[in-house]
Design a protein around this motif. Structure first.
Motif, PDB file in Angstrom:
ATOM      1  N   ALA A 199       0.982  -1.209  -0.107  1.00  0.00           N
ATOM      2  CA  ALA A 199       0.105   0.046  -0.009  1.00  0.00           C
ATOM      3  C   ALA A 199       0.881   1.014  -0.035  1.00  0.00           C
ATOM      4  O   ALA A 199       2.047   1.241   0.804  1.00  0.00           O
ATOM      5  N   ARG A 200       0.577   2.453  -0.797  1.00  0.00           N
ATOM      6  CA  ARG A 200       1.308   3.501  -1.108  1.00  0.00           C
ATOM      7  C   ARG A 200       0.525   4.477  -1.021  1.00  0.00           C
ATOM      8  O   ARG A 200      -0.527   4.697  -1.841  1.00  0.00           O
ATOM      9  N   ASN A 201       1.010   5.807  -0.142  1.00  0.00           N
ATOM     10  CA  ASN A 201       0.414   7.141  -0.229  1.00  0.00           C
ATOM     11  C   ASN A 201       1.187   7.686  -1.435  1.00  0.00           C
ATOM     12  O   ASN A 201       2.524   8.154  -0.720  1.00  0.00           O
ATOM     13  N   PHE A 202       0.895   7.939  -2.533  1.00  0.00           N
ATOM     14  CA  PHE A 202       2.010   8.756  -3.459  1.00  0.00           C
ATOM     15  C   PHE A 202       1.983   9.879  -3.196  1.00  0.00           C
ATOM     16  O   PHE A 202       2.882  10.968  -3.537  1.00  0.00           O
ATOM     17  N   SER A 203       0.854  10.629  -2.621  1.00  0.00           N
ATOM     18  CA  SER A 203       0.637  12.010  -2.440  1.00  0.00           C
ATOM     19  C   SER A 203      -0.559  12.266  -1.321  1.00  0.00           C
ATOM     20  O   SER A 203      -1.183  11.178  -1.195  1.00  0.00           O
ATOM     21  N   GLU A 204      -0.685  13.512  -1.278  1.00  0.00           N
ATOM     22  CA  GLU A 204      -1.814  13.905  -0.293  1.00  0.00           C
ATOM     23  C   GLU A 204      -3.220  13.480  -0.801  1.00  0.00           C
ATOM     24  O   GLU A 204      -4.188  13.530  -0.440  1.00  0.00           O
ATOM     25  N   THR A 205      -3.032  13.507  -2.426  1.00  0.00           N
ATOM     26  CA  THR A 205      -4.285  13.232  -3.230  1.00  0.00           C
ATOM     27  C   THR A 205      -4.506  11.832  -3.782  1.00  0.00           C
ATOM     28  O   THR A 205      -5.546  11.565  -4.602  1.00  0.00           O
ATOM     29  N   LEU A 206      -3.453  11.218  -3.694  1.00  0.00           N
ATOM     30  CA  LEU A 206      -3.584   9.701  -4.384  1.00  0.00           C
ATOM     31  C   LEU A 206      -3.016   8.697  -3.480  1.00  0.00           C
ATOM     32  O   LEU A 206      -1.805   8.756  -2.880  1.00  0.00           O
ATOM     33  N   ASP A 259      -7.418   5.276  -5.027  1.00  0.00           N
ATOM     34  CA  ASP A 259      -8.115   6.439  -4.531  1.00  0.00           C
ATOM     35  C   ASP A 259      -7.472   7.902  -4.981  1.00  0.00           C
ATOM     36  O   ASP A 259      -6.114   8.029  -4.565  1.00  0.00           O
ATOM     37  N   LYS A 260      -8.281   8.742  -5.527  1.00  0.00           N
ATOM     38  CA  LYS A 260      -7.708   9.884  -6.053  1.00  0.00           C
ATOM     39  C   LYS A 260      -8.674  11.280  -5.616  1.00  0.00           C
ATOM     40  O   LYS A 260     -10.052  11.001  -5.838  1.00  0.00           O
ATOM     41  N   LYS A 261      -8.093  12.077  -5.215  1.00  0.00           N
ATOM     42  CA  LYS A 261      -8.897  13.467  -4.932  1.00  0.00           C
ATOM     43  C   LYS A 261      -8.238  14.326  -5.820  1.00  0.00           C
ATOM     44  O   LYS A 261      -7.172  14.873  -6.126  1.00  0.00           O
TER      45      LYS A 261
END
Length: 381
Positions: A199-206, A259-261
Motif C-alpha cells: 500500500a502506498r500514499n503517493f501524495s496527499e491526493t493519491l 483513491d484519487k482526490k
C-alpha cells in the motif's frame, strides 16, 4: 445511542431481473435502526439492530421484513487487541446488497445468515503487526432447493503480517485456509490462499494498494447415490452407486484499489478476483470492478456516480447453472438538509447476462430516500 430511520420510495421495471414477461413495481421501505455502545479506556462494546419493512402494492409475493443484529466487542492492552463480532441477518437473494447470490435466481427466496468472527492483533514492533482472524458463517434458504439454492457453511482462518516500511508505504502478506460444506449435495472443499501486497500514499491526493497471490482448492463430492438403468416393461433397476469425485484447481487472486482526490471531486477504483461461497451448491470465482465518483457542489449537496460489474463463474461442486455477468450504473445526488435530515435520490440501470439464457435481462430503477438522524445521546460516568 444513535437511533435513525430511513423511508424510501422505489420504482423498478424488472425487480427480479427476468428475461420473461414481467410487470413494473412500486415499493416503499421503512427501516428503523439503533446503534448502542459503551466504552472505557481498554474496552468497548457496540451493538446494532435494524429492521426493514418492504411492501410492494399489487405484488405481495415481493413483500418482506428483513432484520440485522450485530454485537461487537474489543479489548486492548499494551500491544494486543482482541475483537469478537457476532451477526444475524434475515434478508432475500433479491436484496440490492451485493453477494455471491446476486443475479443468480429470478424469484424471491428468504436467506438467513449467522456469523461469528474472533480476531487477535499484536504489534510485534512499532512498525510490524501480526493479525490472526477466524470467520464462521452459516447460510440457509427457505425452500431454496427448488430453485437451485443450497444451505452451506463456510469458515476461513487467516494470518496477516504487515510492516510499515516508510511514512508512505506498507507491505503485507496473508496466508489463509478456508473450508466450504454443502450438506444437501455432499460437497466439501478446502482452499489454501497465499497473498502479498503493498500500500502506498503517493501524495496527499493519491493512494493505492495492490495484493496478489494464488489459491489452491481441493474438493470432494461424495458418491453413494443410486444409478438406475431401464429394466423389463419400462421399469428401472439399480445397477450401482456413484463414485466419489475429487478435483484440484489452482488460480490467481487479486485485490487492487486506487483513491484519487481532485480539486472538486474524488474517485475510487477497486478490482478483485476471489473464490467465494455461494448458494448454488459450490464456490464461484468472481472478478469484480467497482468505480465510485463524488462531486460536492456545496458543503451539504453533492453528486455521485457508481458503476459496478461482476463476472461470476462456477468452478466446482454440484452447481446450478447460473454463471453470469452482472453490471449496474447508478448516478445520484445527496442533500443534507440539516444536521438531522438527509435526502438521497438515484437512478440505477442493471444488466445481467446469464450463460443459460439467450438474451440479457435489464432493469431500470429509481430510488428516493429520506433519512432522519437525531442527535446522538450519550451518558458519561
Amino acid at each position: 445511542m444513535e437511533p435513525s430511520v430511513r423511508v424510501r420510495y422505489e420504482y423498478n421495471d424488472n425487480i427480479t431481473l427476468t428475461t420473461q414477461p414481467h410487470k413494473s413495481v412500486n415499493g416503499n421501505l421503512i427501516a428503523p435502526k439503533v446503534e448502542l455502545g459503551s466504552r472505557a479506556e481498554a474496552w468497548q462494546i457496540n451493538g446494532t439492530a435494524e429492521i426493514t419493512r418492504r411492501r410492494y402494492p399489487g405484488e405481495s409475493s415481493l413483500d418482506r421484513d428483513d432484520n440485522t443484529f450485530k454485537l461487537a466487542s474489543q479489548y486492548s492492552i499494551a500491544r494486543d487487541t482482541w475483537r469478537l463480532e457476532g451477526t444475524r441477518t434475515l434478508d432475500s437473494v433479491l436484496s440490492e446488497e451485493l453477494s455471491a447470490d446476486t443475479g443468480a435466481v429470478q424469484v424471491q427466496k428468504r436467506r438467513e445468515t449467522h456469523g461469528v468472527s474472533p480476531e487477535w492483533t499484536r504489534m510485534l514492533t512499532d512498525k510490524t503487526q501480526m493479525q490472526l482472524a477466524y470467520n464462521l458463517s452459516d447460510i440457509s434458504y427457505v425452500n431454496g432447493e427448488n430453485v437451485g439454492l443450497y444451505d452451506y457453511r463456510y469458515s476461513v482462518a487467516s494470518l496477516r503480517l504487515s510492516h510499515q516500511t516508510s511514512e508512505r508505504s506498507q507491505i503485507f502478506a496473508t496466508a489463509a485456509y478456508s473450508a466450504f460444506h454443502v450438506p444437501a449435495t455432499g460437497f466439501d472443499s478446502v482452499s489454501r490462499i497465499f497473498q502479498a501486497g503493498v500500500a502506498r500514499n503517493f501524495s496527499e491526493t493519491l493512494q493505492g494498494s495492490l495484493m496478489a497471490g494464488v489459491r489452491k482448492t481441493e474438493s470432494l463430492t461424495q458418491g453413494g447415490k443410486p444409478i438406475y438403468e431401464p429394466f423389463f416393461l419400462g421399469g428401472l433397476i439399480q445397477t450401482g452407486v456413484t463414485a466419489d469425485t475429487r478435483r484440484e484447481e489452482t488460480s490467481p487472486t487479486l485485490n487492487a484499489s486506487l483513491d484519487k482526490k481532485f480539486e472538486k471531486s474524488s474517485m475510487n477504483l477497486t478490482a478483485t478476483r476471489s473464490l467465494d461461497p455461494s448458494g448454488s451448491g459450490g464456490q464461484v470465482e468472481q472478478d469484480s470492478f467497482d468505480f465510485r465518483w463524488n462531486r460536492p457542489v456545496t458543503s451539504r449537496f453533492q453528486f455521485k456516480f457508481n458503476a459496478y460489474t461482476l463476472n461470476s463463474r462456477t468452478v466446482e461442486g454440484n452447481i446450478s447453472n447460473n454463471d453470469r455477468v452482472y453490471s449496474y450504473a447508478e448516478p445520484g445526488a445527496y442533500w443534507q438538509m440539516s444536521s438531522e435530515w438527509v435526502v438521497n435520490v438515484s437512478y440505477r440501470y442493471t444488466h445481467t447476462k446469464r450463460e443459460n439464457e439467450a438474451k440479457a435481462a435489464t432493469a431500470n430503477a429509481v430510488y428516493l430516500t429520506l433519512a432522519y438522524y437525531p442527535l446522538k445521546m450519550s451518558i458519561s460516568r
